[in-house]
Design an enzyme around this catalytic site. Structure first.
Site, PDB file in Angstrom:
ATOM      1  N   TYR A   1       0.839  -1.200   0.000  1.00  0.00           N
ATOM      2  CA  TYR A   1       0.000   0.000   0.000  1.00  0.00           C
ATOM      3  C   TYR A   1       0.874   1.249   0.000  1.00  0.00           C
ATOM      4  O   TYR A   1       1.817   1.369   0.781  1.00  0.00           O
ATOM      5  CB  TYR A   1      -0.909  -0.004   1.224  1.00  0.00           C
ATOM      6  CG  TYR A   1      -2.064   0.961   1.109  1.00  0.00           C
ATOM      7  CD1 TYR A   1      -3.261   0.559   0.538  1.00  0.00           C
ATOM      8  CD2 TYR A   1      -1.972   2.255   1.590  1.00  0.00           C
ATOM      9  CE1 TYR A   1      -4.336   1.438   0.442  1.00  0.00           C
ATOM     10  CE2 TYR A   1      -3.036   3.138   1.498  1.00  0.00           C
ATOM     11  CZ  TYR A   1      -4.222   2.720   0.918  1.00  0.00           C
ATOM     12  OH  TYR A   1      -5.277   3.591   0.829  1.00  0.00           O
TER      13      TYR A   1
ATOM     14  N   TYR B   1      -5.507   6.403  -7.236  1.00  0.00           N
ATOM     15  CA  TYR B   1      -5.782   6.112  -5.830  1.00  0.00           C
ATOM     16  C   TYR B   1      -7.223   5.672  -5.720  1.00  0.00           C
ATOM     17  O   TYR B   1      -8.133   6.479  -5.570  1.00  0.00           O
ATOM     18  CB  TYR B   1      -5.519   7.372  -5.003  1.00  0.00           C
ATOM     19  CG  TYR B   1      -5.870   7.278  -3.533  1.00  0.00           C
ATOM     20  CD1 TYR B   1      -5.230   6.373  -2.692  1.00  0.00           C
ATOM     21  CD2 TYR B   1      -6.824   8.119  -2.975  1.00  0.00           C
ATOM     22  CE1 TYR B   1      -5.538   6.309  -1.341  1.00  0.00           C
ATOM     23  CE2 TYR B   1      -7.134   8.065  -1.626  1.00  0.00           C
ATOM     24  CZ  TYR B   1      -6.489   7.159  -0.813  1.00  0.00           C
ATOM     25  OH  TYR B   1      -6.803   7.113   0.522  1.00  0.00           O
TER      26      TYR B   1
END
Lengths: 389, 138
Positions: free
Chosen positions: A293, A343
């Site tokens: 991440y 994102y």
């Protein structure tokens, strides 16, 4: 003892919308498009979806999506909390449902107008008193209103403790930007990044600069989970789920875990590592590629340590050796990641994990067997290991 | 000059008392009356002994910097930038997130000794902030 979830389910379909800074459509429209696309990818009629899972932050409720795509009877509907920490958690819900027979075809989705609508950096506010709002009360009056401000406190401590430099963060940004050059979906496709550009980019929340931050994006991403057995009958090569876990540790806060002993490591990610390795029967030596991440560059370096690819403080050394690049020890976020592709709160990193197992990444490293994917950093999180059937 | 109205903390039963103490000029730390453990941020039950009984102590306001960040962007109304945000390790052993004032951004350092002062905004809102401890200027 073998986990009842190990190898029981697989990613059978991935679906994306286009990524942009202004979609011009509703978030529900994006959700419906990506869920339908995941079914198309697998060759599954959306009417066969019987489970839908998303994020508490997602504005498109399960039944709204179900009606939009013409799903029939739903046996599972669920939303996972904690922003990007939810990504892998949605997959865990789906895998538990599939492994226990609760549902057969579960789609996990996240669709957001993350740039043109509600932006993550817009701050927190509200009038309804909840335990979550009281948590934010310790930061709002001091002007800590954005994810960058919350993460910077930990990043600064970590970098100070281990001598991590601005150039090290830059190496992560540049590596992922480089992958984005092969991926036409990426916001930064056709826009390479040099160290000079990186260092000249605007300081936002010291030590984090503009290019340490991910892309605010309008778009959706969906992942279809079904049994490994069923996945074999569908169109794509299954990405089998070796292990999938959620993790939150003692003293956990959402983004601001400043009051526990550890300020220069990620205890919840260390827990996720231990649990996902246990469930999969694998270890760091068995992992050839990752989608760690990456809402911020510093998080990638810290996770190399959390997941045991190196010892504490050695993440920067791996990065300096080029470990994250295509011929490195651990090619990471080969689609460009949240930093350079889009994102979508980590859901697009799970999609890339499936592509890496299928062998269809736009930057496919050779000899990938197992791929590690993690959820949000600094929040209750999770980890996932994918492999071939 | 930035406008004077910073965002106010939402207040409920679990934190309103703390901000009341701040308005009175005190940096309070919640204390479990079952086992005397200090805790911050406040919460209704002690994670050590599970008592729901508590009182509070007043911090000396002295501590050192565990970490910090200097915020440049985005800039919200009610705050002056660059804005120095600090994590203070208080003498009493708990940590507290606050703002550092009377200090140039390039002077902030890890482990720097700091002391609390109460800042009063033009609208009358009061909150604890910190400055470099006397004699600690480098």
């Amino acid at each position: 003892m073998t986990s009842p979830l190990h190898n029981k389910a697989a990613i059978a379909g991935i679906g994306l919308t286009g990524f942009s800074k202004k979609s011009g459509v509703s978030e529900l429209a994006l959700a419906a498009q990506c869920v339908k696309a995941a079914c198309d990818d697998a060759g599954l009629d959306p009417g066969k979806i019987d489970g839908l899972v998303s994020y508490t932050l997602d504005s498109s409720d399960e039944i709204e999506v179900a009606r939009a795509v013409g799903a029939g009877d739903l046996k599972l509907f669920s939303k996972i909390n904690y922003g990007g920490g939810a990504a892998v958690g949605t997959i865990l819900q789906a895998v538990m449902a599939v492994a226990t027979g609760v549902a057969e075809n579960v789609v996990c989705y996240r669709a957001m107008n993350g740039r043109s609508g509600q932006r993550m950096g817009q701050g927190v506010s509200g009038n309804i008193i909840s335990s979550d709002l009281i948590h934010w009360s310790w930061y709002m009056p001091y002007g800590m209103l954005t994810p960058g401000s919350w993460i910077a406190m930990i990043a600064n401590k970590y970098m100070h403790r281990y001598g991590v430099t601005a150039e090290d963060l830059g190496r992560v940004a540049i590596s992922q930007r480089h992958y984005a050059q092969s991926n036409p979906r990426s916001f930064f496709h056709g826009k390479p990044l040099t160290m000079e550009d990186y260092l000249a980019s605007k300081m936002i929340a010291e030590p984090l600069r503009l290019y340490d931050f991910c892309q605010e994006t309008d778009g959706g991403c969906a992942i279809l989970i079904t049994s490994t057995e069923h996945a074999r009958d569908l169109k794509q090569k299954p990405a089998v789920i070796r292990g999938v876990v959620q993790a939150s540790t003692r003293g956990q806060e959402q983004m601001t875990s400043y009051y526990r002993d550890e300020l220069d490591s990620l205890p919840e990610m260390e827990l996720a590592a231990r649990l996902v390795y246990e469930q999969s029967g694998l270890g760091p030596d068995d992992i050839q590629a990752a989608c760690l991440y990456d809402a911020f560059t510093s998080e990638v370096i810290m996770q190399l340590e959390s997941f045991g690819f190196c010892g504490p403080g050695e993440g920067k050394d791996l990065v300096r050796e080029g470990a994250l690049d295509i011929n490195g020890r651990l090619p990471n976020n080969t689609h460009g990641g949240l930093l350079s592709e889009a994102y979508i709160h980590g859901m697009n990193n799970i999609a890339e994990g499936a592509r890496l197992v299928r062998g269809t990444s736009t930057s496919q490293p050779s000899n990938v067997e197992h791929v590690l994917v993690s959820s949000g950093v600094g929040v209750p999180t999770g980890a996932l290991i994918l492999g071939p059937d | 000059m930035a406008p004077s109205f910073r965002m106010k903390p939402p207040m409920g039963e679990d934190n309103g008392w703390w901000w009341q103490a701040a308005a009175e000029g005190k940096l309070a730390i919640q204390r479990c009356t079952g086992c005397n453990t200090l805790r911050h941020p406040p919460r209704p039950m002690c994670g050590e002994c599970h008592s729901m009984e508590w009182d509070s102590v007043v911090s000396s306001g002295r501590g050192t910097l565990s970490s910090f960040t200097v915020l440049h962007h985005p800039q919200f109304p009610g705050f002056d930038y660059p804005l120095i945000i600090i994590l203070v390790e208080l003498e009493e052993g708990t940590r507290f997130t606050s703002q550092l004032v009377n200090c140039a951004p390039e002077q902030v350092a890890f482990d720097m000794p700091v002391e609390m002062l109460i800042q009063e905004d033009p609208d009358g809102f009061r909150l604890p902030v910190f400055q470099p401890a006397e004699g600690s200027h480098q």
